[in-house]
Design an enzyme around this catalytic site. Structure first.
Site, PDB file in Angstrom:
ATOM      1  N   GLU A   1     -14.031  -2.559  -1.560  1.00  0.00           N
ATOM      2  CA  GLU A   1     -14.227  -2.780  -0.123  1.00  0.00           C
ATOM      3  C   GLU A   1     -15.607  -2.286   0.322  1.00  0.00           C
ATOM      4  O   GLU A   1     -15.978  -1.119   0.098  1.00  0.00           O
ATOM      5  CB  GLU A   1     -13.122  -2.055   0.671  1.00  0.00           C
TER       6      GLU A   1
ATOM      7  N   ASP B   1       0.825  -1.212   0.000  1.00  0.00           N
ATOM      8  CA  ASP B   1       0.000   0.000   0.000  1.00  0.00           C
ATOM      9  C   ASP B   1       0.852   1.253   0.000  1.00  0.00           C
ATOM     10  O   ASP B   1       1.833   1.354   0.758  1.00  0.00           O
ATOM     11  CB  ASP B   1      -0.868   0.029   1.273  1.00  0.00           C
TER      12      ASP B   1
HETATM   13  O1  KIV Z   1      -4.765  -2.330   4.208  1.00  0.00           O
HETATM   14  C1  KIV Z   1      -5.485  -3.318   4.001  1.00  0.00           C
HETATM   15  O2  KIV Z   1      -5.517  -4.276   4.768  1.00  0.00           O
HETATM   16  C2  KIV Z   1      -6.319  -3.308   2.805  1.00  0.00           C
HETATM   17  C3  KIV Z   1      -7.276  -4.443   2.643  1.00  0.00           C
HETATM   18  C4  KIV Z   1      -8.462  -4.213   3.476  1.00  0.00           C
HETATM   19  C5  KIV Z   1      -7.639  -4.659   1.223  1.00  0.00           C
HETATM   20  O3  KIV Z   1      -6.238  -2.414   2.020  1.00  0.00           O
END
Ligand code: KIV
Length: 278
Positions: free
Chosen positions: A179, A81
């Site tokens: 989500e 991310d």
């Molecule tokens: O950060 C995370 O765990 C996510 C998932 C919920 C897809 O983005």
């Protein structure tokens, strides 16, 4: 697993499996199973560091956990991310952050939302960095959304999400996390997109499913949203193990003689010339 293999999964209607992961030992466990995609999610800030939202994840945190996970993986596609605001501060910042995550071992990055992200997504993709999109409940915008709420329930917002999904695909995203949106909307999106959709709280008619590892193995305490299934009770097992250790130590049952080292007999020391290791 590559992004092309992942996209093939959609064409062949084979469901994609994705889990979050934040450390080497669980990465090694996931690596032994049929997990297609591993996400070092910014949920690491909540799950591993105890913060109340994902906005506390920063580059130092994401990079450290991405490095740890990459050391334990050989097969799944590793996605990291982009943390809060790291892709909203101009090109040089986004390039710097994405570079850091890729050099930490990620094979793709994920970022939330569509509005305002066109140039960033296009630039990363054109620079050779695969980008996964994330729509619906986007936790980095939790305060703007007014809480962790289901998104796209009314027609207007559903149509907006549809347009945003088509935009992300057009800008070059290779897959999309959906989500907490209604199942019927996720189905519509999945049918209209050529890239795979991976749902969390998005129902059955998506191309794959993602869950937070700790949630699905019963290690997230009281957190139990409607979409979650607990596939193993690891939290209970850890509790039992720790309880048994404490009891054994308190009762002087552990360590037993079998766990103890004894000095070598003098003739053995002479023979090997040094002490044997543990
Ligand atoms: O950060 C995370 O765990 C996510 C998932 C919920 C897809 O983005």
């Amino acid at each position: 697993m590559t992004i092309l293999q992942l996209q093939k999964r959609k064409q062949q209607q084979q469901p994609i499996t994705m889990l979050t992961c934040y450390d080497t030992w669980s990465a090694k466990l996931l690596d032994q199973q049929a997990v297609d995609c591993v996400l070092v999610g910014d949920s690491v800030a909540m799950v591993m560091h105890g913060y109340e939202s994902t906005i506390y994840a920063d580059m130092a945190m994401m990079t450290m956990h991405t490095k740890a996970v990459s050391r334990g993986l050989t097969k799944p596609l590793l996605v990291a991310d982009m943390p809060f605001m790291s892709y909203r501060q101009g090109f040089s910042k986004v390039v710097e952050c994405a570079t850091e995550l890729m050099q930490a071992g990620a094979q793709a990055v994920k970022l939330e939302g569509a509005k305002g992200n066109e140039q960033v997504v296009r630039h990363l993709v054109e620079s050779g960095i695969p980008v996964m999109g994330h729509l619906g409940l986007t936790p980095q915008s939790v305060h703007q959304l007014g809480g962790h709420k289901i998104q796209g329930k009314d027609e207007k917002r559903a149509n907006e999400l549809l347009q945003e999904a088509m935009d992300l695909q057009a800008w070059g995203c290779f897959a999309l996390v959906l989500e907490c949106i209604p199942e019927s909307l996720a189905q519509r999106l999945t049918q209209q997109l050529t890239i795979p959709t991976i749902g969390i709280g998005a129902g059955r008619y998506v191309d794959g499913q993602v869950l937070v590892l700790q949630d699905m193995i019963g290690c997230s305490g009281e957190f139990y949203p409607k979409f979650l299934q607990t596939f193993a009770q690891v939290g209970n097992a850890i509790g039992q193990g720790v309880g048994a250790f404490c009891q054994a130590v308190q009762q002087r049952d552990f360590p037993s003689q079998a766990h103890c080292y004894e000095p070598l007999a003098p003739q053995a020391v002479e023979k090997v010339g040094h002490e044997t290791s543990a």
